[in-house]
Motif scaffolding. Sequence first.
Motif, PDB file in Angstrom:
ATOM      1  N   ASP A 165      -5.903  35.366 -17.405  1.00  0.00           N
ATOM      2  CA  ASP A 165      -5.972  35.240 -15.955  1.00  0.00           C
ATOM      3  C   ASP A 165      -5.923  36.649 -15.356  1.00  0.00           C
ATOM      4  O   ASP A 165      -4.840  37.201 -15.133  1.00  0.00           O
ATOM      5  CB  ASP A 165      -4.818  34.377 -15.443  1.00  0.00           C
ATOM      6  CG  ASP A 165      -4.948  34.028 -13.975  1.00  0.00           C
ATOM      7  OD1 ASP A 165      -5.677  34.738 -13.248  1.00  0.00           O
ATOM      8  OD2 ASP A 165      -4.312  33.050 -13.558  1.00  0.00           O
ATOM      9  N   GLU A 166      -7.099  37.246 -15.125  1.00  0.00           N
ATOM     10  CA  GLU A 166      -7.194  38.621 -14.636  1.00  0.00           C
ATOM     11  C   GLU A 166      -6.513  38.798 -13.272  1.00  0.00           C
ATOM     12  O   GLU A 166      -5.834  39.792 -13.041  1.00  0.00           O
ATOM     13  CB  GLU A 166      -8.661  39.052 -14.536  1.00  0.00           C
ATOM     14  CG  GLU A 166      -9.356  39.187 -15.871  1.00  0.00           C
ATOM     15  CD  GLU A 166      -8.895  40.383 -16.683  1.00  0.00           C
ATOM     16  OE1 GLU A 166      -8.455  41.388 -16.098  1.00  0.00           O
ATOM     17  OE2 GLU A 166      -8.972  40.299 -17.919  1.00  0.00           O
ATOM     18  N   LYS A 167      -6.704  37.831 -12.377  1.00  0.00           N
ATOM     19  CA  LYS A 167      -6.102  37.939 -11.042  1.00  0.00           C
ATOM     20  C   LYS A 167      -4.580  37.963 -11.119  1.00  0.00           C
ATOM     21  O   LYS A 167      -3.927  38.754 -10.454  1.00  0.00           O
ATOM     22  CB  LYS A 167      -6.562  36.793 -10.146  1.00  0.00           C
ATOM     23  CG  LYS A 167      -7.944  36.958  -9.593  1.00  0.00           C
ATOM     24  CD  LYS A 167      -8.267  35.850  -8.608  1.00  0.00           C
ATOM     25  CE  LYS A 167      -9.647  36.062  -8.005  1.00  0.00           C
ATOM     26  NZ  LYS A 167      -9.969  35.049  -7.005  1.00  0.00           N
ATOM     27  N   LYS A 168      -4.049  37.090 -11.936  1.00  0.00           N
ATOM     28  CA  LYS A 168      -2.595  37.020 -12.077  1.00  0.00           C
ATOM     29  C   LYS A 168      -2.069  38.297 -12.737  1.00  0.00           C
ATOM     30  O   LYS A 168      -1.030  38.838 -12.345  1.00  0.00           O
ATOM     31  CB  LYS A 168      -2.198  35.794 -12.899  1.00  0.00           C
ATOM     32  CG  LYS A 168      -0.736  35.452 -12.809  1.00  0.00           C
ATOM     33  CD  LYS A 168      -0.440  34.193 -13.603  1.00  0.00           C
ATOM     34  CE  LYS A 168       0.028  33.117 -12.671  1.00  0.00           C
ATOM     35  NZ  LYS A 168       0.440  31.907 -13.381  1.00  0.00           N
ATOM     36  N   GLY A 169      -2.803  38.791 -13.725  1.00  0.00           N
ATOM     37  CA  GLY A 169      -2.415  40.027 -14.398  1.00  0.00           C
ATOM     38  C   GLY A 169      -2.394  41.203 -13.431  1.00  0.00           C
ATOM     39  O   GLY A 169      -1.453  42.005 -13.431  1.00  0.00           O
TER      40      GLY A 169
END
Length: 91
Positions: free
Chosen positions: A8-12
């Motif tokens: 999850d790039e956004k969460k990262g």
Amino acid sequence: KGEGVEKDEKKGLYYLEEAAIGGHPEARYSLGSREWKNDLVERSMKHYIIGANLGHDMALKVLKECYKGGVVSKEEFAAALRAHQAAVDAT
């Protein structure tokens, strides 16, 4: 390593930014590298400067190279160098 789960790039990115705001030098350095890769040089330099100010050695090395290349001014590099040394001395 997150085996078996989706990335999850956004969460990262959210948690990386939260860590940077919280004063984590490695997070600042990582954000600087990410911005550099996205050609957001000015934003990248801001993250590297803050990281160096917090005592992050690699951020200072990147700033040194950017100073040599004319990306960072002499004044900006000198201020970051002084702040880096103060942060290192404080630990």
